[in-house]
Enzyme design. Structure first.
Site, PDB file in Angstrom:
ATOM      1  CE  LYS A 124     -13.577  -5.903  33.538  1.00  0.00           C
ATOM      2  NZ  LYS A 124     -12.947  -4.812  32.763  1.00  0.00           N
ATOM      3  CG  ASP A 164      -9.838  -6.229  33.646  1.00  0.00           C
ATOM      4  OD1 ASP A 164     -10.013  -5.130  33.120  1.00  0.00           O
ATOM      5  OD2 ASP A 164      -9.655  -6.352  34.881  1.00  0.00           O
TER       6      ASP A 164
END
Ligand code: NDP
Ligand code: 2IT
Length: 450
Positions: A124, A164
């Site tokens: 991430k 995201d």
């Protein structure tokens, strides 16, 4: 053993890494029944290695706004585990982004990606950059400055970032443009690209549609039910929430809420998606309060009016609740409100939107609870489909992607449901998901050696 690892982790991580400790604690407690079942887990120090990221990359992002002022933001990429495949996971642009938040998201991503059965590891990244109020050119300049720093660390077989919170196809397009400019390499280094150049059909819809495919399968198998005529509450008004609402409505559900970081809309006649899209589409961030201008029968509750720590979005009678905005947005009080109002299922669209105590309460009351690492895996799954298409220079049609997504979400539900039964915790989809995901990653870590 689990308590010892958690204690060490709390000592070695920053006190502010609370969401990371929360995510690890949930997973390790699920694994308690199986860690002693295979001595290789101990011999290879699998748990200790699994909770430690492979590397944390931090960089400075310098960019210039429209008024020629210079700004500096922090950029990050956390490459957590690549035992199953190249690092894979989104980029988040939001002022709340920190190493702690990204560690929790990257850690969760390892397990989510494992559950898909596809060859992808967990990562991430993102920045504390706030896209709110920025012009199109400022977004472009920021994205390109971010990629100038990130590009040495990623690659189609190394690490493939995607979107995201705050990062959609527009931002991925600018990031890709800069990557290509620097490296002269036109490969699938990012997923979620616009369809015009290398993106997959259905990637924008994939997470939300996948959430509903998962939920549809779960209520069919567990309750012999469908969504026809069912009242549902959804939080958020972004990519995941809007496509969850769209698919729920397609299956006949009546979705009565949506929300953003400022407040909640309640529309007893069913959310009018066209109106929400007119406020939020294309990077627009007009307040949901404006929904009432078009639909005067709806109610808007601003965040300042939320009562005693409870979120308005979970205060209405419903069959299903779908938290699709952000982490820890459904607390114990919200869970009690949902239970009091007859809620039967809670299906996570966001990553870890439900606090640990709320999950415990919901499960104790027999609510079917689907953890995000299983129910929102459709987004990353279609990202992997995009990687496959890029690698083979193919373009799959809509029906092909949709049926593969649907099948993968049904299989994910079956995998976690069967695992839960196998380990004596039937209908505990949290434990089922954590155990099923762990076994696949642990096996790869063992076979690859230290
Ligand atoms: P978007 O940026 O498209 O939308 C986020 C939505 O959540 C917006 O409505 C935003 O409101 C709201 N929101 C963000 N932060 C907060 C907050 N602190 N409090 C209340 N509301 C908030 O993001 P996505 O829809 O892509 O992501 C939503 C969730 O789904 C995240 O948890 C993400 O990690 C997860 N997810 C996303 C996937 C994807 O493919 N995009 C895949 C799997 C999971 P506002 O605009 O007012 O800030
Ligand atoms: O949380 C997630 O799964 C995502 N943000 C999507 C990740 C991806 O690589 O598509």
């Amino acid at each position: 053993m689990v308590e010892k690892i958690l204690a060490t982790l709390e000592q070695s991580n920053c006190a502010t890494d609370t969401t990371f400790i929360q995510a690890v604690s949930e997973v390790l407690h699920s694994l308690e029944p199986i860690v002693s079942s295979d001595r290789r887990y101990n011999d290879y120090a699998i748990l200790e290695r699994l909770v430690t990221p492979d590397r944390i990359i931090q960089f400075k992002v310098q960019w210039v706004d429209d008024a020629h002022r210079v700004h500096i933001n922090n950029g990050y990429r956390i490459q957590f585990n690549n035992s199953l495949g190249p690092y894979k996971g989104g980029l988040r642009f939001h002022p709340s982004v920190s190493i702690g938040v990204l560690k929790f998201l990257a850690f969760e991503q390892i397990f989510k990606n494992s559950l898909t059965g596809l060859p992808i590891g967990g990562a991430k990244g993102g920045s504390d950059f706030d896209p709110k109020g920025k012009s199109e050119y400022e977004i472009m300049r920021f994205c390109r400055a971010f990629m100038r720093e990130l590009h040495p660390y990623i690659g189609a077989r190394i690490d493939v970032p995607a979107g995201d919170i705050g990062v959609g196809a527009r931002e991925i397009g600018y990031l890709f443009g800069e990557y290509k400019h620097i490296t002269r390499n036109y490969d699938g280094v990012l997923s979620g690209k616009p369809y015009a150049f290398g993106g997959s059909l259905l990637r924008p819809q994939a997470t939300g549609y996948g959430v509903v495919y998962f939920a549809r399968e779960m209520i069919k198998e567990e309750l012999s039910e469908t969504f026809e005529g069912k009242i549902c509450c959804v939080s958020g008004a972004g990519n995941v929430a809007l496509h969850t609402i769209e698919k729920l409505q397609k299956l006949g559900a009546i979705v009565i809420t949506c929300s953003d970081s400022e407040g909640t809309i309640y529309d007893p006649n069913g959310i009018d998606l066209k109106v929400v899209l007119s406020l939020k589409e294309g990077g627009h961030r007009i307040s949901l309060e404006q929904y009432r201008v078009k639909i005067p029968t709806a109610t808007y509750t601003s965040k300042s009016e939320y009562q005693e720590g409870a979120h308005a979005v979970w205060s209405y009678p419903c069959f299903g609740a779908f938290p699709c905005a952000t982490q820890n947005e459904l607390n114990e009080r919200d869970a009690q409100n949902l239970i009091n109002h007859g809620c039967i299922i809670v299906v996570e669209g966001a990553n870890m939107p439900t606090e640990s105590k709320a999950i415990e309460l919901l499960q104790n009351k027999g609510i079917l609870f689907a953890p995000g690492k299983a129910s929102n895996a459709g987004g990353v799954a279609v990202s992997e489909f995009e990687m496959s298409q890029n690698a083979s220079m193919e373009k799959w049609d809509y029906d092909k992607v949709d049926s593969k997504l649907d099948k993968l979400m049904c299989q994910t539900y079956k995998r976690i449901s069967l695992t839960a039964k196998e380990y004596g915790c039937a209908r505990n989809f949290v434990d089922g998901a954590n155990i099923a995901a762990f076994k696949r990653v642990a096996e790869a870590m063992i076979l690859e050696g230290v």
